[in-house]
Structure formats: structure tokens, C-alpha cells
Design an enzyme around this catalytic site. Structure first.
Site, PDB file in Angstrom:
ATOM      1  N   HIS A 135     -14.872  25.513 -23.569  1.00 38.01           N
ATOM      2  CA  HIS A 135     -15.349  26.794 -23.045  1.00 38.01           C
ATOM      3  C   HIS A 135     -14.642  27.107 -21.733  1.00 38.01           C
ATOM      4  O   HIS A 135     -14.219  26.205 -20.996  1.00 38.01           O
ATOM      5  CB  HIS A 135     -16.855  26.753 -22.818  1.00 38.01           C
ATOM      6  CG  HIS A 135     -17.656  26.676 -24.075  1.00 38.01           C
ATOM      7  ND1 HIS A 135     -19.005  26.941 -24.102  1.00 38.01           N
ATOM      8  CD2 HIS A 135     -17.307  26.373 -25.352  1.00 38.01           C
ATOM      9  CE1 HIS A 135     -19.450  26.800 -25.341  1.00 38.01           C
ATOM     10  NE2 HIS A 135     -18.439  26.448 -26.110  1.00 38.01           N
ATOM     11  N   CYS A 194     -22.342  24.330 -20.579  1.00 41.73           N
ATOM     12  CA  CYS A 194     -21.608  24.756 -19.393  1.00 41.73           C
ATOM     13  C   CYS A 194     -22.494  24.753 -18.153  1.00 41.73           C
ATOM     14  O   CYS A 194     -22.060  24.330 -17.077  1.00 41.73           O
ATOM     15  CB  CYS A 194     -21.002  26.132 -19.632  1.00 41.73           C
ATOM     16  SG  CYS A 194     -19.693  26.095 -20.884  1.00 41.73           S
ATOM     17  N   GLU A 229     -15.688  27.982 -18.857  1.00 38.92           N
ATOM     18  CA  GLU A 229     -16.278  27.372 -17.667  1.00 38.92           C
ATOM     19  C   GLU A 229     -15.852  25.914 -17.521  1.00 38.92           C
ATOM     20  O   GLU A 229     -15.513  25.457 -16.421  1.00 38.92           O
ATOM     21  CB  GLU A 229     -17.809  27.421 -17.711  1.00 38.92           C
ATOM     22  CG  GLU A 229     -18.383  28.818 -17.824  1.00 38.92           C
ATOM     23  CD  GLU A 229     -18.696  29.218 -19.258  1.00 38.92           C
ATOM     24  OE1 GLU A 229     -17.800  29.097 -20.138  1.00 38.92           O
ATOM     25  OE2 GLU A 229     -19.818  29.660 -19.516  1.00 38.92           O
ATOM     26  N   CYS A 233     -23.639  28.870 -21.467  1.00 41.79           N
ATOM     27  CA  CYS A 233     -24.482  28.164 -22.430  1.00 41.79           C
ATOM     28  C   CYS A 233     -25.073  26.921 -21.756  1.00 41.79           C
ATOM     29  O   CYS A 233     -24.774  26.627 -20.595  1.00 41.79           O
ATOM     30  CB  CYS A 233     -23.663  27.765 -23.658  1.00 41.79           C
ATOM     31  SG  CYS A 233     -22.449  26.473 -23.336  1.00 41.79           S
TER      32      CYS A 233
END
Length: 159
Positions: free
Chosen positions: A47, A80, A49, A77
């Protein structure tokens, strides 16, 4: 957030979901950049992040990032948000809310839970621009899928 949107554009050009993130110091200097790389890297943790946190940690020389802020185009999410808490970020700023997997109040509210470290979370920054980028991306994906189905149907009927 504009720098995060630039990273989202890079993700989209690479065929990834257009989410981008940057890690900034108090002076506004970018210390880490990231965009979604799950497909490119065959990595479920890819992801934006996480990629930005890894980049910032490498640049700072420490896995702890106190005093820093992460800007991301989509509400983080659970994975993260957990990584951001472990990194000891001072602040998380996101653009569009995520009603499906958002962990900053949309589905869960991880920052509100009692943890060893508390991170300030600000949502809705440039939300319309961030949401529009995602909506247009998925609209294009749906259209391409429809066209592929029609093409397959035409090929099968012509056999």
C-alpha cells in the site's frame, strides 16, 4: 496532499489503484514517497502508506518517525494505520474517506483505541479531488471489463 496526489498519478500510470502517500517533516520537506505497488510487487502489503513509511525510515535511518506526518489520498486501512502507530507518526492526514476498509472512523477507528502511542488524524483534506481520481479510475476499469465481456461474447457467437 498535492504531493500525495502526484504519487497517486504514478500508481495509476503503473496500473495500480491510484493511492499515493508522502511523509513530511515539520518544515514540509518530503522524507518518504509511496504509491500503491501491490500488483507491481506481488505484495499484499504494498500500500502507498507502507511504501512511503519504508522510504522515510530508510532516509531517516530509523524505523521510528516521531514528529513526522503522513499524507495519503485515501483513508488508511487497518494494516496501514497499525504501521503508522508503530512508526510513532505525529500526524496522519487523508483525503477521501473509505467506506469499505477505512480504519480512521469509516469502518473502524483505530486511532481512537487505547494504544501506547496516539497519532492525530485529520480527514477530508482535498477529499473531492482524491475521491474523483479513485472514482474515475474504477469507472474506467468497469468500462474496460464491460467491453472485454462484449468482445468475448461477440467472438463466441461468431464461432
Amino acid at each position: 496532499m498535492r504531493a500525495a496526489l502526484e504519487m497517486a498519478h504514478v500508481a495509476e500510470q503503473a496500473g495500480e489503484v491510484p493511492v499515493g502517500a508522502v511523509v513530511l517533516d515539520a518544515a514540509g520537506n518530503v522524507l518518504g514517497r509511496g504509491y500503491n505497488r501491490c500488483i507491481l510487487d506481488h505484495d499484499p502489503t504494498g500500500h502507498a502508506e507502507i511504501v512511503a513509511l519504508r522510504d522515510a525510515a530508510a532516509n531517516v535511518g530509523n524505523y521510528r518517525l516521531p514528529g513526522l506526518a503522513l499524507y495519503v489520498t485515501l483513508e488508511p486501512c487497518v494494516m496501514c494505520m497499525g504501521a503508522m502507530l508503530h512508526a510513532r507518526l505525529a500526524r496522519v492526514v487523508y483525503g477521501a474517506s473509505d467506506p469499505k476498509t477505512g480504519a480512521c472512523g469509516s469502518v473502524l477507528d483505530i486511532p481512537a483505541a487505547s494504544f501506547n502511542h496516539h497519532t492525530t488524524v485529520v480527514g477530508g483534506v482535498m477529499a473531492d479531488e482524491c475521491a474523483t481520481r479513485l472514482q474515475e479510475f474504477f469507472k474506467g476499469r468497469r468500462q474496460a471489463a464491460r467491453e472485454a465481456r462484449l468482445l468475448r461474447a461477440a467472438q463466441n457467437s461468431g464461432s
